[in-house]
Design a protein around this motif. Structure first.
Motif, PDB file in Angstrom:
ATOM      1  N   MET A 181       1.008  -1.424  -0.115  1.00  0.00           N
ATOM      2  CA  MET A 181       0.034  -0.052   0.029  1.00  0.00           C
ATOM      3  C   MET A 181       0.901   1.328   0.057  1.00  0.00           C
ATOM      4  N   ALA A 182       2.016   1.399   0.808  1.00  0.00           N
ATOM      5  CA  ALA A 182       2.728   2.312   1.092  1.00  0.00           C
ATOM      6  C   ALA A 182       3.605   2.629  -0.236  1.00  0.00           C
ATOM      7  N   VAL A 183       4.265   1.936  -0.786  1.00  0.00           N
ATOM      8  CA  VAL A 183       5.260   2.269  -1.889  1.00  0.00           C
ATOM      9  C   VAL A 183       4.443   2.753  -3.151  1.00  0.00           C
ATOM     10  N   PRO A 184       3.448   2.257  -3.464  1.00  0.00           N
ATOM     11  CA  PRO A 184       2.565   3.012  -4.614  1.00  0.00           C
ATOM     12  C   PRO A 184       2.109   4.422  -4.150  1.00  0.00           C
ATOM     13  N   THR A 185       1.619   4.592  -2.807  1.00  0.00           N
ATOM     14  CA  THR A 185       1.247   5.889  -2.210  1.00  0.00           C
ATOM     15  C   THR A 185       2.467   6.758  -2.308  1.00  0.00           C
ATOM     16  N   ILE A 186       3.569   6.419  -2.059  1.00  0.00           N
ATOM     17  CA  ILE A 186       4.729   7.184  -1.938  1.00  0.00           C
ATOM     18  C   ILE A 186       5.059   7.689  -3.434  1.00  0.00           C
ATOM     19  N   PHE A 187       4.990   6.697  -4.221  1.00  0.00           N
ATOM     20  CA  PHE A 187       5.264   7.010  -5.675  1.00  0.00           C
ATOM     21  C   PHE A 187       4.247   8.146  -6.238  1.00  0.00           C
ATOM     22  N   VAL A 188       3.018   7.624  -6.081  1.00  0.00           N
ATOM     23  CA  VAL A 188       1.987   8.889  -6.449  1.00  0.00           C
ATOM     24  C   VAL A 188       2.160  10.118  -5.711  1.00  0.00           C
ATOM     25  N   SER A 189       2.199  10.246  -4.638  1.00  0.00           N
ATOM     26  CA  SER A 189       2.713  11.436  -3.774  1.00  0.00           C
ATOM     27  C   SER A 189       3.999  12.147  -4.228  1.00  0.00           C
ATOM     28  N   ILE A 190       5.072  11.441  -4.576  1.00  0.00           N
ATOM     29  CA  ILE A 190       6.179  12.170  -5.283  1.00  0.00           C
ATOM     30  C   ILE A 190       5.672  12.985  -6.502  1.00  0.00           C
ATOM     31  N   LEU A 191       4.934  12.003  -7.390  1.00  0.00           N
ATOM     32  CA  LEU A 191       4.628  12.485  -8.797  1.00  0.00           C
ATOM     33  C   LEU A 191       3.612  13.791  -8.396  1.00  0.00           C
ATOM     34  N   GLY A 192       2.913  13.612  -7.513  1.00  0.00           N
ATOM     35  CA  GLY A 192       1.914  14.844  -7.122  1.00  0.00           C
ATOM     36  C   GLY A 192       2.794  15.983  -6.646  1.00  0.00           C
ATOM     37  N   MET A 193       3.509  15.742  -5.965  1.00  0.00           N
ATOM     38  CA  MET A 193       4.422  17.099  -5.251  1.00  0.00           C
ATOM     39  C   MET A 193       5.331  17.666  -6.566  1.00  0.00           C
ATOM     40  N   GLY A 194       5.689  16.816  -7.037  1.00  0.00           N
ATOM     41  CA  GLY A 194       6.438  17.382  -8.390  1.00  0.00           C
ATOM     42  C   GLY A 194       5.593  17.914  -9.480  1.00  0.00           C
ATOM     43  N   VAL A 247       5.618  20.906 -13.811  1.00  0.00           N
ATOM     44  CA  VAL A 247       5.178  19.758 -14.663  1.00  0.00           C
ATOM     45  C   VAL A 247       6.485  19.243 -15.549  1.00  0.00           C
ATOM     46  N   TRP A 248       7.317  19.945 -16.218  1.00  0.00           N
ATOM     47  CA  TRP A 248       8.217  19.613 -17.229  1.00  0.00           C
ATOM     48  C   TRP A 248       9.402  18.714 -16.203  1.00  0.00           C
ATOM     49  N   ILE A 249       9.602  19.460 -15.172  1.00  0.00           N
ATOM     50  CA  ILE A 249      11.008  18.675 -14.372  1.00  0.00           C
ATOM     51  C   ILE A 249      10.415  17.353 -14.154  1.00  0.00           C
ATOM     52  N   THR A 250       9.112  17.190 -13.576  1.00  0.00           N
ATOM     53  CA  THR A 250       8.494  16.124 -13.152  1.00  0.00           C
ATOM     54  C   THR A 250       8.394  14.906 -14.235  1.00  0.00           C
ATOM     55  N   LEU A 251       7.851  15.507 -15.505  1.00  0.00           N
ATOM     56  CA  LEU A 251       7.998  14.530 -16.545  1.00  0.00           C
ATOM     57  C   LEU A 251       9.395  14.057 -17.190  1.00  0.00           C
ATOM     58  N   VAL A 252      10.052  15.150 -17.072  1.00  0.00           N
ATOM     59  CA  VAL A 252      11.712  14.636 -17.402  1.00  0.00           C
ATOM     60  C   VAL A 252      12.355  13.614 -16.309  1.00  0.00           C
ATOM     61  N   LEU A 253      12.023  13.879 -15.064  1.00  0.00           N
ATOM     62  CA  LEU A 253      12.293  12.827 -13.966  1.00  0.00           C
ATOM     63  C   LEU A 253      11.780  11.576 -14.165  1.00  0.00           C
ATOM     64  N   SER A 254      10.541  11.762 -14.583  1.00  0.00           N
ATOM     65  CA  SER A 254       9.667  10.251 -14.533  1.00  0.00           C
ATOM     66  C   SER A 254      10.197   9.377 -15.715  1.00  0.00           C
ATOM     67  N   ALA A 255      10.666  10.229 -16.872  1.00  0.00           N
ATOM     68  CA  ALA A 255      11.426   9.579 -18.086  1.00  0.00           C
ATOM     69  C   ALA A 255      12.605   8.879 -17.646  1.00  0.00           C
ATOM     70  N   LEU A 256      13.272   9.683 -16.827  1.00  0.00           N
ATOM     71  CA  LEU A 256      14.686   8.968 -16.466  1.00  0.00           C
ATOM     72  C   LEU A 256      14.565   7.769 -15.500  1.00  0.00           C
ATOM     73  N   VAL A 257      13.416   7.910 -14.718  1.00  0.00           N
ATOM     74  CA  VAL A 257      13.133   6.603 -13.893  1.00  0.00           C
ATOM     75  C   VAL A 257      12.645   5.428 -14.776  1.00  0.00           C
ATOM     76  N   LEU A 258      12.072   5.810 -15.857  1.00  0.00           N
ATOM     77  CA  LEU A 258      11.523   4.613 -16.694  1.00  0.00           C
ATOM     78  C   LEU A 258      12.597   4.031 -17.447  1.00  0.00           C
ATOM     79  N   LEU A 259      13.648   4.988 -17.779  1.00  0.00           N
ATOM     80  CA  LEU A 259      14.938   4.237 -18.355  1.00  0.00           C
ATOM     81  C   LEU A 259      15.814   3.576 -17.635  1.00  0.00           C
ATOM     82  N   PHE A 260      15.884   3.795 -16.163  1.00  0.00           N
ATOM     83  CA  PHE A 260      16.325   2.923 -15.082  1.00  0.00           C
ATOM     84  C   PHE A 260      15.683   1.292 -15.229  1.00  0.00           C
ATOM     85  N   TYR A 261      14.189   1.429 -15.432  1.00  0.00           N
ATOM     86  CA  TYR A 261      13.667   0.283 -15.514  1.00  0.00           C
ATOM     87  C   TYR A 261      13.662  -0.414 -16.747  1.00  0.00           C
TER      88      TYR A 261
END
Length: 166
Positions: free
Chosen positions: A40-53, A58-72
């Motif tokens: 429960m907590a891990v997805p909640t933390i993930f969405v809350s980080i995106l929400g804060m970002g 918006v643009w920095i959050t989307l760029v950082l999200s893309a970098l996270v996806l590259l890691f995956y």
């Protein structure tokens, strides 16, 4: 520096497979209560980080999200796809819940408190104390758990590789 400590340091710095990451992460996530808290907590933390970002930039959050996806993507194509879908779901939740930074930050703090309670119950420290990259492995572990990934010993591990049937 001794030869053993150099070897250990080199091993930690080497590229690990998804199965190795998940195996190491699973060591401190065996207690059922801790697992449920993390699911429960891990997805909640993930969405809350995106929400804060998104509340800040918006643009920095989307760029950082893309970098996270590259890691995956370096770990597993199916994991990359699953996490990409999860990020899209998170963005949809944020669009449906027009709440601000303070609310997302509060959700973040409460979810982290839950994580630490889970680790207190487990009796083991969080994996990211050893390597900060485990902060990105937590969401992969949840996705893998939801997809029923287990290894030969029955530990929750990766089957999120190119053999995964989507």
């Amino acid at each position: 520096m001794s030869r053993n400590s150099q070897s250990h340091k080199q091993q930690k710095m080497s590229k690990r497979t998804l199965e190795q990451w998940l195996s190491e992460y699973s060591v401190s996530h065996q207690n059922l209560v801790n697992k449920k808290i993390h699911w429960m907590a891990v997805p909640t933390i993930f969405v809350s980080i995106l929400g804060m970002g998104m509340s800040l930039s918006v643009w920095i959050t989307l760029v950082l999200s893309a970098l996270v996806l590259l890691f995956y993507m370096q770990l597993s194509t199916p994991l990359f796809l699953a996490m990409g879908i999860f990020i899209l779901i998170c963005l949809s939740v944020m669009a449906a819940l027009p709440i601000g930074f303070k609310v997302w930050a509060s959700i973040f703090v409460v979810a982290w408190i839950g994580q630490f309670v889970g680790h207190k119950i487990e009796g083991k420290k969080p994996s990211f104390f050893e390597d900060l990259q485990f902060l990105l492995i937590g969401p992969a572990w949840v996705v893998n758990s939801l997809m029923g990934g287990k290894n030969k010993q029955g530990l929750e591990l990766s089957i999120l590789d190119t053999r995964l049937r989507l």
